[in-house]
Design a protein around this motif. Structure first.
Motif, PDB file in Angstrom:
ATOM      1  N   GLY A 163       0.707  -1.523   0.043  1.00 51.79           N
ATOM      2  CA  GLY A 163       0.132  -0.098  -0.146  1.00 51.79           C
ATOM      3  C   GLY A 163       1.011   1.408   0.142  1.00 51.79           C
ATOM      4  N   ALA A 164       2.037   0.973  -0.119  1.00 49.94           N
ATOM      5  CA  ALA A 164       2.832   2.396  -0.399  1.00 49.94           C
ATOM      6  C   ALA A 164       2.149   3.623  -1.051  1.00 49.94           C
ATOM      7  CB  ALA A 164       4.276   1.676  -0.229  1.00 49.94           C
ATOM      8  N   TRP A 165       1.906   3.286  -2.085  1.00 52.64           N
ATOM      9  CA  TRP A 165       1.603   3.770  -3.408  1.00 52.64           C
ATOM     10  C   TRP A 165       0.378   4.209  -3.313  1.00 52.64           C
ATOM     11  CZ3 TRP A 165       5.049   6.862  -5.358  1.00 52.64           C
ATOM     12  CH2 TRP A 165       6.981   6.264  -5.455  1.00 52.64           C
ATOM     13  N   GLY A 166      -0.053   3.855  -2.064  1.00 53.79           N
ATOM     14  CA  GLY A 166      -1.994   4.695  -2.392  1.00 53.79           C
ATOM     15  C   GLY A 166      -1.964   5.923  -1.561  1.00 53.79           C
ATOM     16  N   ARG A 167      -3.134   6.033  -1.318  1.00 50.35           N
ATOM     17  CA  ARG A 167      -3.800   7.467  -0.231  1.00 50.35           C
ATOM     18  C   ARG A 167      -3.400   7.131   1.193  1.00 50.35           C
ATOM     19  NH1 ARG A 167      -9.618   9.375  -1.284  1.00 50.35           N
ATOM     20  NH2 ARG A 167     -10.251   7.340  -0.185  1.00 50.35           N
ATOM     21  N   PRO A 168      -3.029   8.345   1.525  1.00 50.40           N
ATOM     22  CA  PRO A 168      -2.082   7.999   3.177  1.00 50.40           C
ATOM     23  C   PRO A 168      -3.710   9.120   4.088  1.00 50.40           C
ATOM     24  CG  PRO A 168      -1.072   9.531   2.732  1.00 50.40           C
ATOM     25  CD  PRO A 168      -1.348   9.045   1.361  1.00 50.40           C
ATOM     26  N   PRO A 169      -4.058   8.066   5.181  1.00 48.91           N
ATOM     27  CA  PRO A 169      -4.756   8.763   6.332  1.00 48.91           C
ATOM     28  C   PRO A 169      -3.942  10.933   5.917  1.00 48.91           C
ATOM     29  CG  PRO A 169      -3.597   7.142   7.256  1.00 48.91           C
ATOM     30  CD  PRO A 169      -2.939   7.454   5.958  1.00 48.91           C
ATOM     31  N   THR A 170      -4.966  11.632   5.856  1.00 50.14           N
ATOM     32  CA  THR A 170      -5.020  13.437   5.493  1.00 50.14           C
ATOM     33  C   THR A 170      -4.246  13.482   7.256  1.00 50.14           C
ATOM     34  OG1 THR A 170      -7.124  13.639   7.299  1.00 50.14           O
ATOM     35  CG2 THR A 170      -6.636  13.794   4.883  1.00 50.14           C
ATOM     36  N   GLU A 171      -4.400  13.446   7.917  1.00 49.74           N
ATOM     37  CA  GLU A 171      -3.572  13.316   9.073  1.00 49.74           C
ATOM     38  C   GLU A 171      -2.241  12.816   9.294  1.00 49.74           C
ATOM     39  OE1 GLU A 171      -6.329  11.552   9.499  1.00 49.74           O
ATOM     40  OE2 GLU A 171      -7.637  12.500  10.573  1.00 49.74           O
ATOM     41  N   GLY A 172      -1.441  12.197   8.370  1.00 47.12           N
ATOM     42  CA  GLY A 172      -0.708  11.327   8.189  1.00 47.12           C
ATOM     43  C   GLY A 172      -0.577   9.589   8.867  1.00 47.12           C
ATOM     44  N   LEU A 173       0.673   9.450   8.384  1.00 41.28           N
ATOM     45  CA  LEU A 173       0.736   7.694   9.369  1.00 41.28           C
ATOM     46  C   LEU A 173       0.459   7.594  10.234  1.00 41.28           C
ATOM     47  CD1 LEU A 173       3.145   5.922   6.588  1.00 41.28           C
ATOM     48  CD2 LEU A 173       1.041   5.903   6.633  1.00 41.28           C
ATOM     49  N   PHE A 233      -2.361  15.929   1.514  1.00 45.39           N
ATOM     50  CA  PHE A 233      -1.910  15.352   2.996  1.00 45.39           C
ATOM     51  C   PHE A 233      -0.244  15.300   2.017  1.00 45.39           C
ATOM     52  CE2 PHE A 233      -3.863  12.610  -0.655  1.00 45.39           C
ATOM     53  CZ  PHE A 233      -2.850  12.290  -1.236  1.00 45.39           C
ATOM     54  N   VAL A 234       0.921  14.326   2.588  1.00 45.75           N
ATOM     55  CA  VAL A 234       2.260  14.060   2.286  1.00 45.75           C
ATOM     56  C   VAL A 234       2.672  13.057   2.200  1.00 45.75           C
ATOM     57  CG1 VAL A 234       4.680  14.512   3.025  1.00 45.75           C
ATOM     58  CG2 VAL A 234       3.001  15.921   4.443  1.00 45.75           C
ATOM     59  N   PRO A 235       3.034  12.760   1.043  1.00 43.23           N
ATOM     60  CA  PRO A 235       2.743  11.450  -0.058  1.00 43.23           C
ATOM     61  C   PRO A 235       3.063  10.978   0.569  1.00 43.23           C
ATOM     62  CG  PRO A 235       3.891  13.543  -1.596  1.00 43.23           C
ATOM     63  CD  PRO A 235       3.793  14.026  -0.024  1.00 43.23           C
ATOM     64  N   ARG A 236       1.869   9.516   0.846  1.00 42.20           N
ATOM     65  CA  ARG A 236       2.622   8.094   1.423  1.00 42.20           C
ATOM     66  C   ARG A 236       4.149   7.423   1.274  1.00 42.20           C
ATOM     67  NH1 ARG A 236      -1.602   3.835   3.022  1.00 42.20           N
ATOM     68  NH2 ARG A 236      -0.638   2.626   4.186  1.00 42.20           N
ATOM     69  N   PRO A 237       4.983   7.338  -0.086  1.00 45.42           N
ATOM     70  CA  PRO A 237       5.498   6.921  -0.004  1.00 45.42           C
ATOM     71  C   PRO A 237       6.928   7.667   0.310  1.00 45.42           C
ATOM     72  CG  PRO A 237       4.963   7.301  -2.013  1.00 45.42           C
ATOM     73  CD  PRO A 237       4.293   7.653  -1.429  1.00 45.42           C
ATOM     74  N   LEU A 238       6.662   8.929   0.845  1.00 45.67           N
ATOM     75  CA  LEU A 238       7.399   9.771   1.499  1.00 45.67           C
ATOM     76  C   LEU A 238       7.454   9.489   3.530  1.00 45.67           C
ATOM     77  CD1 LEU A 238      10.338  11.986   1.493  1.00 45.67           C
ATOM     78  CD2 LEU A 238       8.607  13.998   1.594  1.00 45.67           C
ATOM     79  N   GLN A 239       6.259   9.505   3.668  1.00 44.44           N
ATOM     80  CA  GLN A 239       6.258   9.342   4.931  1.00 44.44           C
ATOM     81  C   GLN A 239       6.632   7.804   5.362  1.00 44.44           C
ATOM     82  OE1 GLN A 239       2.322  10.382   6.811  1.00 44.44           O
ATOM     83  NE2 GLN A 239       1.761  11.218   4.679  1.00 44.44           N
TER      84      GLN A 239
END
Length: 477
Positions: free
Chosen positions: A146-156, A350-356
């Motif tokens: 799921g690394a390229w999916g949409r993350p929670p808006t608040e962050g992982l 949101f901050v891009p999920r791969p970066l998080q």
């Protein structure tokens, strides 16, 4: 030689030789260019990419690089003068100014010309950045489910939990938002806490990027002086009474630019004064991870000692990693958290999920504490090298405080010195410096310079930079 200057020089050499090839003709292979110019494959790749961006070269994966065919003649430039009216009409009635002065931010972002010693940088030199660890973290992150999916808006959730643990006290993951760098977090905070036209109290001197944020939001920065022990509580209380402000922005740890640490006896005073004024304290905890080896135990963030929701806390991974590793956190409790969340979502989603995910991989790896220890030792060495060089070579520049964290020194110039003239003379001498004027929201009490020791290659370059600055001072002082 810096990688950046090597790329620039190689691109220029290749640009000069393009006439040897007919349009569509193939350039030498990357391996041949590496051998001929004695540079790394990365330098060759980046130089060719630069020429491709200019439309001079076409690269084809597996085939090589080719001279681009001639482009059609450019069409005549249009008339954009109408925009001056559109951008300025009725501006006098605007609460928020339409024009934004980014000069204070660009000082630390602009790269100096090749060969210039970078005493004005705001980030770690590439040799201090954990490039291998970041690359490995990013590679592992890309393989996470799921690394390229949409993350929670608040962050992982795991990343929010990590930041909450590092802030300490009673701060929980539910009170943390993941943001795209400290500058973004500060922008969100000021937009949430103060309406256009309102005063906002700031340390004096302070970070020019924060002053730019405030002014672009239509706020009125009001200075509160700092000394070697941080902001002065009595003057802070006076400023709240005089202005009715509801926000105070501060850097309690290794303040930019003075390097001051808020004294233990002042920490509770600052929170009490803000609470009695019904005001928020925006705590910019920007360099906690750039502590020097000889610093000793650090004080906790103000947010860790704040049960009443006075503090809106900002912390970031960027300064300790890379300017492109833009992962930070906003922490707050109470109704303000919902407002911060709403502004963050509207502005960036949101901050891009791969970066998080990469941030989680990095801070959870054995390489992370090793990197922090290495940087801690190296920054102490560089600080001591610059301090010694300045005392021996430029004794007329006063150095009132030697910090035990951060990446720069704050010097006072002799009375009457023209900062602008000295900055220009220094650049002519081959060293880029940062004048003090942009750090003051009102008239400065004296001339100053900020000299960074983190963005240079090492101690030898620091000594050379001070030697060049000596030549500039001989010309101006």
């Amino acid at each position: 030689m810096h990688e950046r200057s090597s790329v620039t020089e190689l691109a220029e050499r290749l640009r000069q030789e393009l006439d040897r090839y007919s349009p569509g003709g193939k350039l030498p292979s990357s391996r041949a260019l590496v051998d001929r110019f004695r540079v790394s494959p990365v330098t060759v790749s980046r130089a060719l990419a630069q020429l491709a961006a200019e439309g001079l070269v076409v690269t084809r994966p597996g085939a090589g690089a080719f001279r681009a065919r001639a482009r059609a003649a450019a069409t005549a430039a249009g008339d954009t003068s109408w925009q001056e009216v559109a951008l300025s009409a009725d501006g006098a009635a605007d609460l928020v100014p339409r024009s934004v002065d980014a000069s204070g931010v660009l000082v630390s972002l602009a790269a100096p010309p090749p060969g210039v010693v970078e005493f004005n940088g705001g980030y770690l030199h590439p040799t201090l950045q954990p490039e291998r660890a970041m690359s490995a973290a990013l590679a592992r992150a890309g393989r996470r489910p799921g690394a390229w999916g949409r993350p929670p808006t608040e962050g992982l959730p795991e990343l929010r939990e990590w930041f909450a643990r590092n802030i300490g006290g009673a701060v929980t993951a539910a009170e943390v938002l993941i943001t795209a760098g400290g500058q973004s977090a500060l922008t969100t905070s000021l937009r949430a806490l103060a309406p256009p036209g309102a005063p906002v109290l700031v340390e004096s001197p302070t970070y020019p990027g924060m002053l730019a944020i405030a002014r672009s939001a239509g706020l009125r920065p009001v200075p509160v002086p700092v000394d070697a022990d941080g902001v002065r509580p009595a003057l802070l209380a006076d400023a709240f009474r005089a202005t009715g402000a509801r926000v105070f922005v501060c850097q309690p740890l290794f303040q930019n630019p003075t390097g001051a640490v808020l004294a233990p006896e002042r920490r509770g005073e600052v929170l009490r004064i803000a609470r009695e004024a019904g005001a928020f304290v925006v705590e910019d905890d920007f360099v906690r991870r750039l502590v020097h080896e000889d610093a000793g135990p650090l004080p906790r963030p103000l947010a860790a000692d704040d049960p009443d929701g006075v503090v809106v806390h900002v912390s970031s991974l960027t300064k300790a990693t890379s300017p492109s590793f833009r992962v930070s956190a906003l922490a707050a409790r109470g109704p303000v958290l919902e407002r911060l969340r709403a502004i963050q979502v509207v502005d960036t989603f949101f901050v891009p999920r791969p970066l998080q995910e990469a941030a989680l991989e990095l801070v959870g790896s054995p390489a992370w504490p090793r990197h922090l220890r290495t940087v801690s030792a190296e920054l102490r060495t560089r600080r001591d090298t610059m301090t010694t060089a300045l005392r021996l070579g430029l004794p007329e520049l006063a150095l009132p405080h030697i910090p035990s964290g951060g990446y720069h020194l704050w010097l006072r110039l002799p009375d009457g010195t023209d900062e602008t003239a000295l900055t220009a003379a220094a650049l002519r001498a081959g060293v880029a410096i940062t004048p003090g004027r942009p750090y003051f929201s009102a008239e400065p009490p004296a001339g100053h310079l900020r000299l960074s020791f983190a963005a240079v290659a090492g101690p030898q370059e620091i000594q050379e930079g001070v030697r060049r600055l000596r030549a500039a001072c001989d010309e101006v002082l």
